[in-house]
Design a protein around this motif. Structure first.
Motif, PDB file in Angstrom:
ATOM      1  N   ASP A 106       0.837  -1.206   0.000  1.00  0.00           N
ATOM      2  CA  ASP A 106       0.000   0.000   0.000  1.00  0.00           C
ATOM      3  C   ASP A 106       0.873   1.258   0.000  1.00  0.00           C
ATOM      4  O   ASP A 106       0.536   2.278  -0.609  1.00  0.00           O
ATOM      5  N   ARG A 107       1.972   1.176   0.686  1.00  0.00           N
ATOM      6  CA  ARG A 107       2.887   2.320   0.710  1.00  0.00           C
ATOM      7  C   ARG A 107       3.407   2.620  -0.691  1.00  0.00           C
ATOM      8  O   ARG A 107       3.450   3.780  -1.128  1.00  0.00           O
ATOM      9  N   ILE A 108       3.799   1.551  -1.402  1.00  0.00           N
ATOM     10  CA  ILE A 108       4.260   1.727  -2.773  1.00  0.00           C
ATOM     11  C   ILE A 108       3.126   2.245  -3.655  1.00  0.00           C
ATOM     12  O   ILE A 108       3.310   3.134  -4.501  1.00  0.00           O
ATOM     13  N   GLY A 109       1.929   1.730  -3.471  1.00  0.00           N
ATOM     14  CA  GLY A 109       0.786   2.163  -4.281  1.00  0.00           C
ATOM     15  C   GLY A 109       0.476   3.626  -4.085  1.00  0.00           C
ATOM     16  O   GLY A 109       0.206   4.359  -5.053  1.00  0.00           O
ATOM     17  N   ARG A 110       0.481   4.073  -2.842  1.00  0.00           N
ATOM     18  CA  ARG A 110       0.193   5.491  -2.582  1.00  0.00           C
ATOM     19  C   ARG A 110       1.269   6.390  -3.192  1.00  0.00           C
ATOM     20  O   ARG A 110       0.972   7.468  -3.720  1.00  0.00           O
ATOM     21  N   LEU A 111       2.493   5.959  -3.108  1.00  0.00           N
ATOM     22  CA  LEU A 111       3.587   6.751  -3.665  1.00  0.00           C
ATOM     23  C   LEU A 111       3.424   6.919  -5.175  1.00  0.00           C
ATOM     24  O   LEU A 111       3.572   8.017  -5.725  1.00  0.00           O
ATOM     25  N   LEU A 112       3.104   5.799  -5.859  1.00  0.00           N
ATOM     26  CA  LEU A 112       2.899   5.872  -7.307  1.00  0.00           C
ATOM     27  C   LEU A 112       1.690   6.723  -7.662  1.00  0.00           C
ATOM     28  O   LEU A 112       1.687   7.447  -8.666  1.00  0.00           O
ATOM     29  N   ARG A 113       0.647   6.636  -6.866  1.00  0.00           N
ATOM     30  CA  ARG A 113      -0.554   7.434  -7.119  1.00  0.00           C
ATOM     31  C   ARG A 113      -0.285   8.926  -6.935  1.00  0.00           C
ATOM     32  O   ARG A 113      -0.750   9.758  -7.724  1.00  0.00           O
ATOM     33  N   ASP A 114       0.474   9.261  -5.912  1.00  0.00           N
ATOM     34  CA  ASP A 114       0.711  10.671  -5.604  1.00  0.00           C
ATOM     35  C   ASP A 114       1.756  11.309  -6.511  1.00  0.00           C
ATOM     36  O   ASP A 114       1.771  12.535  -6.669  1.00  0.00           O
ATOM     37  N   HIS A 115       2.630  10.489  -7.103  1.00  0.00           N
ATOM     38  CA  HIS A 115       3.718  11.037  -7.917  1.00  0.00           C
ATOM     39  C   HIS A 115       3.757  10.340  -9.268  1.00  0.00           C
ATOM     40  O   HIS A 115       4.373   9.289  -9.441  1.00  0.00           O
ATOM     41  N   PRO A 116       3.097  10.929 -10.246  1.00  0.00           N
ATOM     42  CA  PRO A 116       3.001  10.300 -11.573  1.00  0.00           C
ATOM     43  C   PRO A 116       4.344  10.051 -12.238  1.00  0.00           C
ATOM     44  O   PRO A 116       4.438   9.251 -13.157  1.00  0.00           O
ATOM     45  N   GLY A 117       5.401  10.737 -11.787  1.00  0.00           N
ATOM     46  CA  GLY A 117       6.708  10.537 -12.412  1.00  0.00           C
ATOM     47  C   GLY A 117       7.443   9.328 -11.895  1.00  0.00           C
ATOM     48  O   GLY A 117       8.516   8.980 -12.421  1.00  0.00           O
ATOM     49  N   ALA A 118       6.915   8.677 -10.880  1.00  0.00           N
ATOM     50  CA  ALA A 118       7.609   7.525 -10.294  1.00  0.00           C
ATOM     51  C   ALA A 118       7.326   6.249 -11.090  1.00  0.00           C
ATOM     52  O   ALA A 118       6.243   6.061 -11.632  1.00  0.00           O
ATOM     53  N   MET A 119       8.311   5.362 -11.138  1.00  0.00           N
ATOM     54  CA  MET A 119       8.208   4.072 -11.820  1.00  0.00           C
ATOM     55  C   MET A 119       8.606   2.979 -10.823  1.00  0.00           C
ATOM     56  O   MET A 119       9.314   3.240  -9.857  1.00  0.00           O
ATOM     57  N   VAL A 120       8.152   1.734 -11.077  1.00  0.00           N
ATOM     58  CA  VAL A 120       8.524   0.638 -10.185  1.00  0.00           C
ATOM     59  C   VAL A 120       8.877  -0.606 -10.989  1.00  0.00           C
ATOM     60  O   VAL A 120       8.224  -0.920 -11.975  1.00  0.00           O
ATOM     61  N   GLU A 121       9.958  -1.235 -10.565  1.00  0.00           N
ATOM     62  CA  GLU A 121      10.310  -2.529 -11.130  1.00  0.00           C
ATOM     63  C   GLU A 121       9.986  -3.588 -10.075  1.00  0.00           C
ATOM     64  O   GLU A 121      10.471  -3.524  -8.943  1.00  0.00           O
ATOM     65  N   ILE A 122       9.158  -4.570 -10.436  1.00  0.00           N
ATOM     66  CA  ILE A 122       8.748  -5.640  -9.523  1.00  0.00           C
ATOM     67  C   ILE A 122       9.489  -6.906  -9.933  1.00  0.00           C
ATOM     68  O   ILE A 122       9.247  -7.469 -11.008  1.00  0.00           O
ATOM     69  N   GLY A 123      10.414  -7.336  -9.077  1.00  0.00           N
ATOM     70  CA  GLY A 123      11.213  -8.517  -9.386  1.00  0.00           C
ATOM     71  C   GLY A 123      10.801  -9.711  -8.542  1.00  0.00           C
ATOM     72  O   GLY A 123      10.846  -9.657  -7.309  1.00  0.00           O
ATOM     73  N   GLY A 124      10.352 -10.803  -9.205  1.00  0.00           N
ATOM     74  CA  GLY A 124       9.972 -12.027  -8.506  1.00  0.00           C
ATOM     75  C   GLY A 124      11.139 -12.994  -8.398  1.00  0.00           C
ATOM     76  O   GLY A 124      11.933 -13.129  -9.335  1.00  0.00           O
ATOM     77  N   HIS A 125      11.255 -13.701  -7.238  1.00  0.00           N
ATOM     78  CA  HIS A 125      12.371 -14.622  -7.001  1.00  0.00           C
ATOM     79  C   HIS A 125      11.863 -15.899  -6.309  1.00  0.00           C
ATOM     80  O   HIS A 125      10.811 -15.899  -5.659  1.00  0.00           O
ATOM     81  N   THR A 126      12.643 -16.995  -6.434  1.00  0.00           N
ATOM     82  CA  THR A 126      12.306 -18.277  -5.788  1.00  0.00           C
ATOM     83  C   THR A 126      13.541 -18.840  -5.110  1.00  0.00           C
ATOM     84  O   THR A 126      14.668 -18.331  -5.307  1.00  0.00           O
ATOM     85  N   ASP A 127      13.305 -19.925  -4.345  1.00  0.00           N
ATOM     86  CA  ASP A 127      14.459 -20.681  -3.842  1.00  0.00           C
ATOM     87  C   ASP A 127      14.837 -21.704  -4.914  1.00  0.00           C
ATOM     88  O   ASP A 127      14.311 -21.674  -6.039  1.00  0.00           O
ATOM     89  N   SER A 128      15.712 -22.616  -4.576  1.00  0.00           N
ATOM     90  CA  SER A 128      16.206 -23.567  -5.587  1.00  0.00           C
ATOM     91  C   SER A 128      15.421 -24.870  -5.650  1.00  0.00           C
ATOM     92  O   SER A 128      15.776 -25.778  -6.408  1.00  0.00           O
ATOM     93  N   THR A 129      14.344 -24.953  -4.868  1.00  0.00           N
ATOM     94  CA  THR A 129      13.528 -26.165  -4.913  1.00  0.00           C
ATOM     95  C   THR A 129      12.823 -26.255  -6.259  1.00  0.00           C
ATOM     96  O   THR A 129      12.206 -25.280  -6.701  1.00  0.00           O
ATOM     97  N   GLY A 130      12.870 -27.417  -6.914  1.00  0.00           N
ATOM     98  CA  GLY A 130      12.234 -27.586  -8.222  1.00  0.00           C
ATOM     99  C   GLY A 130      13.185 -27.218  -9.339  1.00  0.00           C
ATOM    100  O   GLY A 130      14.326 -26.812  -9.131  1.00  0.00           O
TER     101      GLY A 130
END
Length: 430
Positions: free
Chosen positions: A338-362
């Motif tokens: 929610d903190r990230i969401g509010r920041l993006l909503r309040d500041h249209p110039g902001a961008m976000v990179e969402i990086g997903g990660h896993t452990d080594s199982t599988g």
């Protein structure tokens, strides 16, 4: 007496005379005038107040500047000395050049000054004898210190000259260093129906010299705002009392920002910079960099900026962990999202990179897909809850390629099952 350093003001009247229509507006107050300069010992030998020049030299210098300030109107002009009396120019048609040549004949310092008393009365008597027809609207201007007067009574002689020449005004430029000298000059001037005693020090400034020329030689035009410039020539009528103005009657505006100096709270504004009513350069986004220099207008308030007014990029990294083989966001992490969401909503110039990660199982291939699902899950949460354009959210799955802990322990594997949100761009941290 302070040294007279008269500021040359001829430019003022010369500009007015040359301007369109100015010659018609400038009318002579008198038909003729004459200066009589005291060349007694007290005038030629004294350099009171540490002055570099004798009072006689100061008087000659002032008279030369008055000559340059006078327009060449239809005047008859004379010049004489007193103590002793000597006529240097007898009621000739006035020209700047001709009168300047007569002024050059005035003595300065030294010479026969010792034993040379002040004889203003003799000088006035000689002037009256040589100028029997000075009764037209005219002006006689004495330049003297009034000291150590001897010979004929100068007040009585002034009375006789005025009686013989009706309509003549008497003026004096005083170099007096004593009350008695000043009082004598005032008594002489008082014999005429019009006139005034001017302190020589008052003519040091351009304004003082211009005022002297106006009062003695020129008809007074209407000056509604009292700034010393006639209404006919005043380009800025209504100037407040006491405000210094230029030759056009306009208050000075040193930094040329359109706000006069007397109202300018921010003097020295860069040329061309837009200013407010107080003369201060505009800073529309309040970032401390004025609009004139701001290459990034509209920066959010309180944001840190560089010298060009552009925001300094900031990056925030948050960790969101997941259960084994799951892309579901745990309630415990929603506050961070929610903190990230509010920041993006309040500041249209902001961008976000969402990086997903896993452990080594599988397998690595499976983990890459799982990590992408985790990134997409966070992206969807922010899009749906804060109405953020998806183009501002970059979801990427990195699989097991970027561990932050050992996959050999349970705690390490839990740490590697995560999403990192890296927010950057022009935004204000809150």
């Amino acid at each position: 007496m302070n040294e007279i350093r008269v500021v040359f003001a001829g430019v003022f009247l010369a500009v007015l005379l040359a301007a369109s229509g100015a010659s018609a507006a400038m009318e002579a107050k008198v038909d003729r005038f004459a200066f009589q300069v005291d060349t007694s010992g007290s005038m030629r030998g004294c350099t009171a107040g540490g002055a570099a020049m004798s009072k006689a030299e100061q008087a000659r210098d002032l008279l030369a500047r008055v000559n340059k300030a006078l327009p060449e109107l239809d005047w008859r002009a004379g010049l004489a000395t007193s103590s002793p009396y000597r006529e240097l120019l007898t009621s000739a048609r006035y020209t700047t050049e001709g009168y300047g040549q007569a002024i050059d004949m005035l003595p300065g310092a030294g010479g026969y000054m010792f034993g040379n008393p002040t004889t203003l009365g003799d000088g006035l008597r000689g002037f009256g004898a040589d100028n029997p027809d000075f009764d037209a609207p005219s002006a006689l201007i004495l330049m003297s210190d009034g000291a150590n007067n001897q010979g004929r009574n100068p007040v009585a002689m002034a009375e006789g000259v005025v009686e013989d020449n009706p309509g003549m005004c008497l003026y004096a430029v005083s170099y007096a260093e004593t009350g008695n000298g000043r009082a004598l000059l005032e008594k002489i001037v008082a014999e005429a129906d019009c006139g005034e005693v001017f302190d020589a020090t008052d003519l040091d400034s351009e304004q003082g010299l211009n005022s002297f020329v106006q009062k003695v030689f020129l008809k007074e035009g209407k000056d509604t705002d009292g700034d010393g410039v006639d209404d006919a020539d005043d380009r800025c009528p209504g100037t407040p009392a006491g405000v210094e103005v230029d030759q056009y009657g306009c208050p000075f505006d040193t930094d040329k920002d359109g706000v006069p100096d007397y109202r300018d709270k921010c003097p020295g504004t860069p040329t061309g910079a837009p200013v407010d009513a107080d003369g201060c350069a505009l800073d529309s986004d309040g970032d401390g960099v004025i609009d004139f220099y701001d290459k990034c207008p509209g920066t959010p308030k309180q944001m840190k900026v560089d010298e060009t007014g552009c925001a300094i990029p900031t990056t925030i990294t948050l960790d969101i962990q997941f259960d084994v083989d799951s892309a579901e966001i745990k309630p415990a992490y929603r506050a961070e999202l929610d903190r990230i969401g509010r920041l993006l909503r309040d500041h249209p110039g902001a961008m976000v990179e969402i990086g997903g990660h896993t452990d080594s199982t599988g397998s690595a291939a499976y983990n890459e897909k799982l990590s992408q699902r985790r990134a997409e899950s966070v992206k969807s949460y922010i899009e749906n809850n804060f109405n953020i354009d998806g183009d501002r959210l970059d979801a990427r799955g990195y699989g097991e390629s970027r561990p932050v802990a050992s996959n050999q322990t349970k705690a390490g594997r839990a740490g590697n099952r995560r999403v990192e949100a890296k927010v950057s761009g022009t935004f204000e941290q809150r």
